[in-house]
Design a protein around this motif. Structure first.
Motif, PDB file in Angstrom:
ATOM      1  N   ASP A   1       0.874  -1.261  -0.221  1.00 37.07           N
ATOM      2  CA  ASP A   1       0.200   0.127   0.067  1.00 37.07           C
ATOM      3  C   ASP A   1       0.647   1.184   0.197  1.00 37.07           C
ATOM      4  O   ASP A   1       1.676   1.156   0.341  1.00 37.07           O
ATOM      5  CB  ASP A   1      -0.731  -0.012   1.219  1.00 37.07           C
ATOM      6  CG  ASP A   1      -2.448   1.226   1.019  1.00 37.07           C
ATOM      7  OD1 ASP A   1      -2.001   2.345   1.334  1.00 37.07           O
ATOM      8  OD2 ASP A   1      -3.235   0.464   0.778  1.00 37.07           O
TER       9      ASP A   1
ATOM     10  N   ASP B   1      -3.217  -2.776  -3.168  1.00 38.31           N
ATOM     11  CA  ASP B   1      -3.677  -2.041  -2.850  1.00 38.31           C
ATOM     12  C   ASP B   1      -3.794  -1.803  -4.623  1.00 38.31           C
ATOM     13  O   ASP B   1      -2.507  -2.518  -5.392  1.00 38.31           O
ATOM     14  CB  ASP B   1      -3.124  -0.529  -2.132  1.00 38.31           C
ATOM     15  CG  ASP B   1      -3.868   0.574  -2.672  1.00 38.31           C
ATOM     16  OD1 ASP B   1      -5.609  -0.314  -2.705  1.00 38.31           O
ATOM     17  OD2 ASP B   1      -3.628   1.361  -2.038  1.00 38.31           O
ATOM     18  N   LEU B   2      -4.974  -1.173  -5.360  1.00 35.64           N
ATOM     19  CA  LEU B   2      -4.629  -1.442  -6.109  1.00 35.64           C
ATOM     20  C   LEU B   2      -4.144   0.606  -6.910  1.00 35.64           C
ATOM     21  O   LEU B   2      -3.471   0.138  -8.199  1.00 35.64           O
ATOM     22  CB  LEU B   2      -5.973  -0.888  -7.364  1.00 35.64           C
ATOM     23  CG  LEU B   2      -6.948  -2.681  -6.652  1.00 35.64           C
ATOM     24  CD1 LEU B   2      -7.980  -2.290  -7.881  1.00 35.64           C
ATOM     25  CD2 LEU B   2      -5.631  -3.850  -7.569  1.00 35.64           C
ATOM     26  N   ARG B   3      -4.300   0.967  -5.841  1.00 37.59           N
ATOM     27  CA  ARG B   3      -4.445   2.970  -6.950  1.00 37.59           C
ATOM     28  C   ARG B   3      -2.803   2.851  -5.981  1.00 37.59           C
ATOM     29  O   ARG B   3      -2.845   3.685  -5.158  1.00 37.59           O
ATOM     30  CB  ARG B   3      -5.202   3.492  -6.746  1.00 37.59           C
ATOM     31  CG  ARG B   3      -6.607   3.145  -7.043  1.00 37.59           C
ATOM     32  CD  ARG B   3      -6.649   3.362  -8.750  1.00 37.59           C
ATOM     33  NE  ARG B   3      -8.039   2.776  -9.001  1.00 37.59           N
ATOM     34  CZ  ARG B   3      -8.125   1.904 -10.428  1.00 37.59           C
ATOM     35  NH1 ARG B   3      -7.259   2.314 -11.212  1.00 37.59           N
ATOM     36  NH2 ARG B   3      -9.607   1.901 -10.634  1.00 37.59           N
TER      37      ARG B   3
ATOM     38  N   VAL C   1      -6.414  -8.339  -3.126  1.00 34.46           N
ATOM     39  CA  VAL C   1      -6.404  -7.291  -3.302  1.00 34.46           C
ATOM     40  C   VAL C   1      -6.885  -6.257  -1.832  1.00 34.46           C
ATOM     41  O   VAL C   1      -8.353  -7.352  -1.924  1.00 34.46           O
ATOM     42  CB  VAL C   1      -7.473  -7.053  -4.352  1.00 34.46           C
ATOM     43  CG1 VAL C   1      -8.106  -5.161  -4.561  1.00 34.46           C
ATOM     44  CG2 VAL C   1      -6.638  -6.963  -6.124  1.00 34.46           C
TER      45      VAL C   1
ATOM     46  N   THR D   1      -8.396  -2.548  -1.392  1.00 33.44           N
ATOM     47  CA  THR D   1      -8.038  -1.715  -1.991  1.00 33.44           C
ATOM     48  C   THR D   1      -9.929  -0.683  -1.508  1.00 33.44           C
ATOM     49  O   THR D   1     -10.884  -1.199  -0.980  1.00 33.44           O
ATOM     50  CB  THR D   1      -8.536  -2.137  -3.190  1.00 33.44           C
ATOM     51  OG1 THR D   1      -9.048   0.007  -3.774  1.00 33.44           O
ATOM     52  CG2 THR D   1      -9.735  -2.588  -4.100  1.00 33.44           C
TER      53      THR D   1
ATOM     54  N   ASP E   1     -11.482   0.762  -3.855  1.00 33.93           N
ATOM     55  CA  ASP E   1     -12.488   0.353  -5.715  1.00 33.93           C
ATOM     56  C   ASP E   1     -13.353  -0.276  -5.504  1.00 33.93           C
ATOM     57  O   ASP E   1     -12.648  -1.165  -5.339  1.00 33.93           O
ATOM     58  CB  ASP E   1     -11.858   0.765  -6.524  1.00 33.93           C
ATOM     59  CG  ASP E   1     -10.907   1.746  -6.557  1.00 33.93           C
ATOM     60  OD1 ASP E   1     -10.788   3.401  -6.444  1.00 33.93           O
ATOM     61  OD2 ASP E   1      -9.762   2.019  -6.964  1.00 33.93           O
TER      62      ASP E   1
ATOM     63  N   SER F   1     -12.731  -2.525 -11.827  1.00 34.00           N
ATOM     64  CA  SER F   1     -11.901  -2.840 -10.959  1.00 34.00           C
ATOM     65  C   SER F   1     -11.661  -4.299 -10.131  1.00 34.00           C
ATOM     66  O   SER F   1     -10.431  -5.047 -10.522  1.00 34.00           O
ATOM     67  CB  SER F   1     -11.751  -1.699  -9.777  1.00 34.00           C
ATOM     68  OG  SER F   1     -11.417  -0.375  -9.956  1.00 34.00           O
TER      69      SER F   1
ATOM     70  N   TYR G   1     -10.871 -10.737  -3.307  1.00 32.39           N
ATOM     71  CA  TYR G   1     -10.927  -8.196  -3.974  1.00 32.39           C
ATOM     72  C   TYR G   1     -12.246  -8.204  -2.261  1.00 32.39           C
ATOM     73  O   TYR G   1     -12.960  -9.077  -2.080  1.00 32.39           O
ATOM     74  CB  TYR G   1     -11.405  -8.374  -5.066  1.00 32.39           C
ATOM     75  CG  TYR G   1     -11.252  -7.457  -5.186  1.00 32.39           C
ATOM     76  CD1 TYR G   1     -11.019  -6.808  -6.530  1.00 32.39           C
ATOM     77  CD2 TYR G   1     -12.678  -6.343  -4.670  1.00 32.39           C
ATOM     78  CE1 TYR G   1     -10.529  -5.667  -7.381  1.00 32.39           C
ATOM     79  CE2 TYR G   1     -11.995  -4.983  -4.843  1.00 32.39           C
ATOM     80  CZ  TYR G   1     -11.638  -4.766  -6.588  1.00 32.39           C
ATOM     81  OH  TYR G   1     -11.366  -3.452  -6.479  1.00 32.39           O
TER      82      TYR G   1
ATOM     83  N   LYS H   1     -11.415  -1.768   2.056  1.00 33.51           N
ATOM     84  CA  LYS H   1     -10.334  -1.487   2.674  1.00 33.51           C
ATOM     85  C   LYS H   1     -11.608  -1.596   4.343  1.00 33.51           C
ATOM     86  O   LYS H   1     -10.645  -1.048   5.108  1.00 33.51           O
ATOM     87  CB  LYS H   1      -9.598  -0.113   2.309  1.00 33.51           C
ATOM     88  CG  LYS H   1      -8.623  -0.617   1.969  1.00 33.51           C
ATOM     89  CD  LYS H   1      -8.085   0.798   1.897  1.00 33.51           C
ATOM     90  CE  LYS H   1      -6.447  -0.280   1.151  1.00 33.51           C
ATOM     91  NZ  LYS H   1      -5.908   1.770   0.609  1.00 33.51           N
TER      92      LYS H   1
END
Length: 219
Positions: A13, A59-61, A85, A87, A89, A94, A106, A109
């Motif tokens: 992250d 994390d994705l972003r 994942v 995240t 999103d 996503s 997936y 958070k």
């Protein structure tokens, strides 16, 4: 009787406070050991190769190499490493881009420690793991009669246009794409123009960025 080996986790992250907090929470869970942290996708790929954890909590972003590309690189080179994942999103694009990149789970958070714990243990056993809201949306999506088509990125594109966009995202120019698909350069040029128009992208670089965010052009 010997104790089972703990599930080892790499936490990825770009927010140091969240990353440190998550590492602390995970470290207190039974049967879980945090073996490393990474602040972006490039660090995650390197750390995963060095540590070979059971799970990468991704994390994705993130700036630079994002979570989707990092997930694809890790799962391609180290298929024994599971990526889950974590995240903010929760949009369908996503979720399905992460699954196409190789993620086996997936979570949002907002998940509590118990949900994360169950997900990590499940992923370590080879299960697909989703947070409750994500699971409902995935099931609803595949229950749709148009699921097979809608699961593809950019459903407004034809299969050939999506194929060309994927090759663009891999760094191929028009000549190479034409050779790869046995098309004329003029046809490729026209198809690229159609892709840009349908994506409302002003440049090829902008279209490539959109494609990579959707999981195209990855290993």
């Amino acid at each position: 009787m010997s104790q089972p080996q703990p599930v080892t986790v790499l936490v990825v992250d770009d927010h140091p406070i969240f990353r440190a907090g998550m590492a602390t929470v995970l470290g207190d869970l039974p049967g879980v050991t945090v073996v490393g942290e990474a602040s972006d996708g490039a660090e995650a790929v390197a750390a995963a190769a060095r540590l070979l954890p059971h799970i990468v909590l991704m994390d994705l972003r993130m700036p630079g190499v994002g979570g989707l590309e990092a997930t694809a690189r890790i799962t391609t080179v180290h298929p024994e490493v599971a990526v889950v994942v974590l995240t903010m999103d929760e949009d369908d694009d996503s979720v399905f881009a992460a699954l196409r990149a190789g993620a086996c789970g997936y979570l949002l958070k907002e998940a509590d420690g118990a949900d994360v714990h169950r997900a990590l243990l499940g992923a370590a056993r080879g299960e697909a793991v989703f947070g409750p809201r994500i699971a409902q949306r995935v099931l609803a999506h595949f229950a749709s009669p148009h699921a097979a088509r809608d699961t593809l990125p950019f459903p407004q594109l034809t299969d050939r246009e999506r194929q060309i966009l994927d090759l663009l995202s891999r760094g191929l120019d028009n000549t190479s794409i034409a050779r790869h698909l046995s098309l004329s350069e003029k046809t490729v040029r026209n198809r690229v123009s159609d892709v840009l128009a349908k994506l409302r992208a002003r440049t090829r670089a902008e279209a490539v960025a959109l494609a990579r965010d959707a999981g195209l052009g990855l290993p």
